[in-house]
Design a protein around this motif. Structure first.
Motif, PDB file in Angstrom:
ATOM      1  N   HIS A   1      56.782  44.102  44.499  1.00  0.00           N
ATOM      2  CA  HIS A   1      56.118  45.196  43.817  1.00  0.00           C
ATOM      3  C   HIS A   1      55.289  44.671  42.644  1.00  0.00           C
ATOM      4  N   GLN A   2      55.873  43.730  41.869  1.00  0.00           N
ATOM      5  CA  GLN A   2      55.158  43.145  40.735  1.00  0.00           C
ATOM      6  C   GLN A   2      53.912  42.425  41.223  1.00  0.00           C
ATOM      7  N   LEU A   3      54.051  41.703  42.330  1.00  0.00           N
ATOM      8  CA  LEU A   3      52.921  40.963  42.891  1.00  0.00           C
ATOM      9  C   LEU A   3      51.804  41.914  43.256  1.00  0.00           C
ATOM     10  N   ARG A   4      52.192  43.030  43.942  1.00  0.00           N
ATOM     11  CA  ARG A   4      51.192  44.025  44.340  1.00  0.00           C
ATOM     12  C   ARG A   4      50.504  44.621  43.109  1.00  0.00           C
ATOM     13  N   GLU A   5      51.291  44.909  42.064  1.00  0.00           N
ATOM     14  CA  GLU A   5      50.719  45.518  40.866  1.00  0.00           C
ATOM     15  C   GLU A   5      49.680  44.608  40.242  1.00  0.00           C
ATOM     16  N   ARG A   6      50.024  43.320  40.137  1.00  0.00           N
ATOM     17  CA  ARG A   6      49.077  42.374  39.556  1.00  0.00           C
ATOM     18  C   ARG A   6      47.826  42.281  40.409  1.00  0.00           C
ATOM     19  N   SER A   7      48.044  42.270  41.726  1.00  0.00           N
ATOM     20  CA  SER A   7      46.897  42.175  42.614  1.00  0.00           C
ATOM     21  C   SER A   7      46.010  43.399  42.463  1.00  0.00           C
ATOM     22  N   GLU A   8      46.648  44.604  42.286  1.00  0.00           N
ATOM     23  CA  GLU A   8      45.889  45.844  42.074  1.00  0.00           C
ATOM     24  C   GLU A   8      45.019  45.724  40.833  1.00  0.00           C
ATOM     25  N   LYS A   9      45.618  45.191  39.762  1.00  0.00           N
ATOM     26  CA  LYS A   9      44.921  45.074  38.483  1.00  0.00           C
ATOM     27  C   LYS A   9      43.702  44.162  38.643  1.00  0.00           C
ATOM     28  N   LEU A  10      43.944  43.032  39.310  1.00  0.00           N
ATOM     29  CA  LEU A  10      42.853  42.077  39.506  1.00  0.00           C
ATOM     30  C   LEU A  10      41.742  42.679  40.355  1.00  0.00           C
ATOM     31  N   ARG A  11      42.196  43.435  41.401  1.00  0.00           N
ATOM     32  CA  ARG A  11      41.206  44.046  42.276  1.00  0.00           C
ATOM     33  C   ARG A  11      40.341  45.038  41.503  1.00  0.00           C
ATOM     34  N   ARG A  12      41.011  45.800  40.586  1.00  0.00           N
ATOM     35  CA  ARG A  12      40.274  46.776  39.785  1.00  0.00           C
ATOM     36  C   ARG A  12      39.247  46.059  38.908  1.00  0.00           C
ATOM     37  N   GLU A  13      39.696  44.949  38.294  1.00  0.00           N
ATOM     38  CA  GLU A  13      38.778  44.198  37.436  1.00  0.00           C
ATOM     39  C   GLU A  13      37.593  43.673  38.246  1.00  0.00           C
ATOM     40  N   PHE A  14      37.929  43.282  39.494  1.00  0.00           N
ATOM     41  CA  PHE A  14      36.879  42.776  40.366  1.00  0.00           C
ATOM     42  C   PHE A  14      35.858  43.869  40.679  1.00  0.00           C
ATOM     43  N   TYR A  15      36.378  45.076  40.995  1.00  0.00           N
ATOM     44  CA  TYR A  15      35.453  46.189  41.295  1.00  0.00           C
ATOM     45  C   TYR A  15      34.531  46.473  40.121  1.00  0.00           C
ATOM     46  N   GLU A  16      35.143  46.462  38.910  1.00  0.00           N
ATOM     47  CA  GLU A  16      34.343  46.783  37.730  1.00  0.00           C
ATOM     48  C   GLU A  16      33.214  45.754  37.555  1.00  0.00           C
ATOM     49  N   ALA A  17      33.610  44.477  37.718  1.00  0.00           N
ATOM     50  CA  ALA A  17      32.609  43.416  37.589  1.00  0.00           C
ATOM     51  C   ALA A  17      31.534  43.598  38.647  1.00  0.00           C
ATOM     52  N   HIS A  18      32.009  43.960  39.855  1.00  0.00           N
ATOM     53  CA  HIS A  18      31.100  44.141  40.970  1.00  0.00           C
ATOM     54  C   HIS A  18      30.111  45.271  40.702  1.00  0.00           C
ATOM     55  N   LEU A  19      30.627  46.360  40.106  1.00  0.00           N
ATOM     56  CA  LEU A  19      29.755  47.498  39.787  1.00  0.00           C
ATOM     57  C   LEU A  19      28.691  47.112  38.772  1.00  0.00           C
ATOM     58  N   ASP A  20      29.077  46.294  37.803  1.00  0.00           N
ATOM     59  CA  ASP A  20      28.104  45.830  36.807  1.00  0.00           C
ATOM     60  C   ASP A  20      26.950  45.131  37.505  1.00  0.00           C
ATOM     61  N   ILE A  21      27.330  44.280  38.477  1.00  0.00           N
ATOM     62  CA  ILE A  21      26.281  43.538  39.215  1.00  0.00           C
ATOM     63  C   ILE A  21      25.381  44.530  39.945  1.00  0.00           C
ATOM     64  N   LYS A  22      26.060  45.549  40.575  1.00  0.00           N
ATOM     65  CA  LYS A  22      25.268  46.558  41.296  1.00  0.00           C
ATOM     66  C   LYS A  22      24.284  47.263  40.358  1.00  0.00           C
ATOM     67  N   ASP A  23      24.760  47.618  39.154  1.00  0.00           N
ATOM     68  CA  ASP A  23      23.901  48.306  38.181  1.00  0.00           C
ATOM     69  C   ASP A  23      22.680  47.445  37.858  1.00  0.00           C
ATOM     70  N   LYS A  24      22.986  46.155  37.642  1.00  0.00           N
ATOM     71  CA  LYS A  24      21.883  45.238  37.301  1.00  0.00           C
ATOM     72  C   LYS A  24      20.902  45.152  38.460  1.00  0.00           C
ATOM     73  N   LEU A  25      21.480  45.102  39.672  1.00  0.00           N
ATOM     74  CA  LEU A  25      20.642  45.018  40.866  1.00  0.00           C
ATOM     75  C   LEU A  25      19.711  46.228  40.969  1.00  0.00           C
ATOM     76  N   ILE A  26      20.317  47.421  40.723  1.00  0.00           N
ATOM     77  CA  ILE A  26      19.509  48.644  40.792  1.00  0.00           C
ATOM     78  C   ILE A  26      18.411  48.610  39.726  1.00  0.00           C
ATOM     79  N   GLN A  27      18.803  48.116  38.537  1.00  0.00           N
ATOM     80  CA  GLN A  27      17.796  48.004  37.459  1.00  0.00           C
ATOM     81  C   GLN A  27      16.655  47.088  37.899  1.00  0.00           C
ATOM     82  N   ASN A  28      17.067  45.947  38.513  1.00  0.00           N
ATOM     83  CA  ASN A  28      16.061  44.997  38.990  1.00  0.00           C
ATOM     84  C   ASN A  28      15.157  45.639  40.021  1.00  0.00           C
TER      85      ASN A  28
END
Ligand SMILES: Nc1ncnc2c1ncn2[C@@H]1O[C@H](COP(=O)(O)OP(=O)(O)OP(=O)(O)O)[C@@H](O)[C@H]1O
Length: 617
Positions: free
Chosen positions: A42-69
C-alpha cells in the motif's frame, strides 16, 4: 531523448528507489504477517501515486508551453501570410485569392490547439479521479479480505467473490498509463503535422498553387479520438464507483453477518456451559457424592499375582486368597496397565467442578509402596493428579480471565503424630495450630499460602513441597508414609459483571501407609506412630461412612485429619477415595485389608456374580 522521455526515466528511477527503501526494511517485511505485507504494498502504491501526480503536473506544464508555442507559431504564420498577401497585391495589383480559406484554416488550427489544451486538462482531472477511485476500491477490497480472514471460521456469504491484494487487477491502472502515453504521442504527432501543414501552406501560397490540392490535416480526427477517450474514461470511473458502492454494501453485510454469528455462538456457548454443569450435577447425584476408585500398581515380579482385573469389566476386581476368590466392586477399577492420563481423565470432572465453586477431596489410601504418591504426585516426566489438576485449573481460569478475576492459593501441610507441619515454610519457624474461628469453622493458623500466577509457579511449589517432605522424613528418621500429606488448593473467583465472589477448594491427600494399622508388634515411638495412623485412618473411615449414610452426627472432631477436612467433606462437597493396591502375593493381607476398608465406605451396590467365583479364573 526528449523532455517527456526524460520525465518517464525520472519516474522509473524514483519508483525503483522507493521500492528499494521499502525492501531495506526486509527484516520487518519478512517477519511480518500478510497484513504488514499488504501495508508495504500500500505504501509503495501511495508513493507511486504521488510521483505519478507530480509527473502529470510537470507534463501539463509542458503542454501549456507547447500550446503557447503553437499560438506564437500561428501568430507568426498569420503575419507571414499577411506579408505575402501584401507582396502579392503589390506585384499583381490584386488581392490574394487564398485569403478567406487561409484565414478559416488558421482559425480552425488555433481553435483546435486551445481545445487540445482543455481536453488535456480534463483528461488529467479524470485520471486523478480514476486513480482516487482505484485506491478507494483497493482499500475496500483489503478491508474485505481482512474481515474474511478474521471470520474465516464462520460461514460467510459470497466468500469466493472476495479479492485479496494478490487478486487485485492492476491492469486498469496500466491501461490508464498507456492511454496517457497514447495521448502524448497523438499531441506530438499533431504538433508535427501542424508544423508540416503550415510549412506546406506557406510553400503553396508562395508558389500560387490552389489550396484544395494540399494534404488534409488530421487534427480533427485526433480531436474526436480524444473526445471518445474522455467519454470512455468517464464510463470507467462510473463503473468503478458502482463497484465501490457494491463492495461497501458487501462489507457492511459481511460485518453484520459476522456479528450475528458471534452472538449466536456466544449464546450457544452459555447454554452448553449451563448444560454441562447440570449434567455433571445429575451425574454426581446418580453416583453419590462419595466415590471410590481402585488402582493396581504394576507388579515388580515376573510371576502372575493374586489380583485379576478384566479391562472390559471396569468396575470389578478379584483377589485369589487361600480361602477362595473374593470379588470387589468400585466406581472404577484401574488395572496395572492404566497410565496417569487414564487416571486423570476420570478425575478431571471433579477437579473442574472446583471452578464452579465446589469443595473436592481426593484421598489416596493403601499400604506403603502401593503407589499412592505415584498417583497423587508422580514423577516429573509423568505427573500425577496434583500437578495436572493445578495446571488445568490455572489454564481454565486464564481462559475465563475476560469475565472473572481469580486467585489460586496453594498450601502444603503434613500431619505427623497429630501435629501439623507447613511444607512451604523452609525454616518451619511458625507453629501451626487448628483453631475454631468465630464463624464456627476450623482453620489452621499461620499456614503459608502461595499464590499461583503461572504454570512455572505451580511446578516450583510442587517441587518445594516434595523437597521439604523428604527432608522432614529424613529429619524424623522415618518414612513419608507415616505422615498424611495434604495439598490444599483454594480458588477464589470474582465475576467482573456481577461482582459476586465464589470460592472452590481442592484437597489432595496422600495418606499414611495403612499396613501400620495391622502391624501392632512395635514398641516405643513406632507404636505411638502406628496408633496415630491407625486412629486417624479409622476416624476417616467413620466420617466418610457417616456422610455416605447421611447420618445426623458426623464424627469430624475425633482426629486432626478429619477436623482439618471438615469444611471440605461436609455439605455438598465431593469426595473421591483412590484405594491403591500392590499386586504381589506377599502383600495379599494388606491388599484385602485396604479393599475391605474401601468397600465399607463405597456406596456401590454389590452385583450378584453371574458365574460361580471359582469359574472366573
Ligand atoms: N502406576 C505405576 N506405574 C509405575 N510405577 C509405579 C506405579 N505406581 C507406583 N509405582 C512405583 O512404585 C514405587 C512405590 O510407589 P509410591 O512411592 O508411589 O508408593 P506409596 O504408596 O506412596 O509409598 P509410601 O506410602 O511409602 O509413600 C515407586 O517406585 C513408584 O515409582
Amino acid at each position: 531523448m526528449g523532455p517527456i522521455e526524460d520525465d518517464y526515466s525520472l519516474l522509473d528511477s524514483t519508483l525503483h528507489e522507493t521500492f528499494d527503501d521499502i525492501s531495506d526494511d526486509s527484516d520487518a517485511f519478512e517477519g511480518s504477517l500478510g497484513f504488514q505485507q499488504c501495508r508495504c504494498g500500500h505504501q509503495l502504491r501511495e508513493r507511486s501515486e504521488k510521483l505519478r501526480r507530480e509527473f502529470y503536473e510537470a507534463h501539463l506544464d509542458i503542454k501549456d508551453k507547447l500550446i503557447q508555442n503553437l499560438q506564437l507559431i500561428i501568430d507568426e504564420q498569420e503575419g507571414r501570410i499577411s506579408d505575402l498577401r501584401s507582396i502579392f497585391k503589390a506585384e499583381t495589383g490584386r488581392s490574394s485569392p487564398l485569403t478567406l480559406s487561409e484565414q478559416k484554416m488558421l482559425r480552425g488550427i488555433s481553435h483546435l490547439s486551445v481545445e487540445f489544451g482543455q481536453l488535456s486538462d480534463e483528461n488529467f482531472a479524470l485520471k486523478e479521479e480514476l486513480h482516487a477511485a482505484e485506491i478507494e476500491n483497493r482499500r475496500l477490497q483489503l478491508k474485505l479480505s481482512t474481515t474474511v480472514t478474521n471470520f474465516s471460521h464462520l460461514p460467510l456469504l459470497m466468500d469466493n467473490e472476495v479479492q485479496t491484494e494478490e487478486d487485485f487487477d492492476y491492469s486498469r491502472i496500466s491501461k490508464a498509463d498507456s492511454s496517457i502515453s497514447d495521448k502524448d504521442s497523438v499531441l506530438q504527432d499533431t504538433e508535427e503535422e501542424f508544423m508540416d501543414d503550415t510549412a506546406s501552406e506557406t510553400t503553396t501560397v508562395s508558389s500560387g498553387v490552389n489550396s484544395d490540392t494540399r494534404p488534409k490535416s488530421s487534427t480533427s480526427l485526433e480531436h474526436y479520438q480524444m473526445l471518445e477517450e474522455n467519454a470512455q474514461l468517464k464510463q470507467e470511473i462510473s463503473d468503478l464507483k458502482k463497484t465501490i458502492t457494491d463492495q461497501s454494501e458487501h462489507a457492511i453485510q459481511l460485518q453484520t453477518n459476522s456479528e450475528a454469528s458471534i452472538q449466536r455462538l456466544l449464546q450457544r456457548f452459555e447454554e452448553e456451559v449451563s448444560l454441562r454443569k447440570a449434567l455433571h450435577d445429575a451425574l454426581v447425584q446418580l453416583r453419590g457424592n462419595i466415590r471410590v476408585f481402585c488402582r493396581v500398581r504394576p507388579s515388580k515380579l515376573a510371576i502372575e499375582g493374586p489380583i485379576k482385573h478384566d479391562p472390559l469389566d471396569c468396575d470389578a476386581l478379584t483377589v485369589s486368597t487361600d480361602s477362595g476368590v473374593k470379588r470387589f466392586l468400585f466406581d472404577r477399577v484401574f488395572g496395572d496397565n492404566a497410565d496417569q492420563i487414564d487416571m486423570y481423565a476420570e478425575v478431571e470432572p471433579l477437579v473442574l467442578s472446583c471452578i464452579d465453586g465446589m469443595n473436592v477431596c481426593i484421598f489416596a489410601y493403601g499400604q506403603t509402596g502401593a503407589g499412592k504418591t505415584y498417583t497423587m504426585d508422580g514423577p516429573d516426566t509423568n505427573p500425577g493428579i496434583g500437578s495436572r489438576a493445578l495446571i488445568q485449573i490455572f489454564q481454565e481460569l486464564e481462559k475465563r480471565s475476560d469475565d472473572v478475576d481469580f486467585t489460586i492459593n496453594v498450601s502444603l501441610i503434613e500431619i505427623y503424630n497429630e501435629k501439623i507441619r507447613d511444607l512451604l515454610d523452609d525454616s518451619a519457624s511458625q507453629k501451626l495450630e487448628l483453631r475454631l474461628e468465630k464463624d464456627g469453622k476450623m482453620r489452621i493458623s499461620n499456614m503459608s499460602k502461595c499464590s499461583v500466577d503461572s504454570v512455572a509457579k505451580v511446578k516450583e511449589i510442587i517441587e518445594s513441597g516434595r523437597k521439604n517432605r523428604s527432608v522432614a522424613a529424613t529429619a524424623l528418621n522415618d518414612q513419608s508414609s507415616r505422615s498424611h500429606a495434604i495439598t490444599m488448593i483454594e480458588i477464589s473467583m470474582r465475576d467482573k459483571a456481577s461482582n459476586s465472589v465464589c470460592i472452590g477448594r481442592l484437597n489432595l491427600i496422600d495418606l499414611a501407609g495403612s499396613e501400620r494399622v495391622s502391624k501392632s508388634q512395635v514398641s516405643g515411638p513406632q507404636l505411638k506412630e502406628a496408633q496415630f495412623i491407625n486412629k486417624s485412618l479409622s476416624e476417616l473411615g467413620n466420617v466418610v461412612s457417616a456422610l455416605r449414610r447421611k447420618q445426623q452426627h458426623v464424627p469430624f472432631r475425633n482426629c486432626v485429619l478429619t477436623r482439618i477436612l471438615e469444611d471440605s467433606l461436609d455439605g455438598d462437597s465431593k469426595t473421591l477415595m483412590i484405594v491403591q493396591v500392590a499386586p504381589e502375593k506377599t502383600s495379599i493381607q494388606e491388599t484385602i485389608s485396604s479393599l475391605n476398608f474401601a468397600e465399607k465406605i463405597s456406596n456401590v451396590t454389590r452385583r450378584t456374580a453371574k458365574k460361580p467365583l471359582n469359574a472366573q479364573k
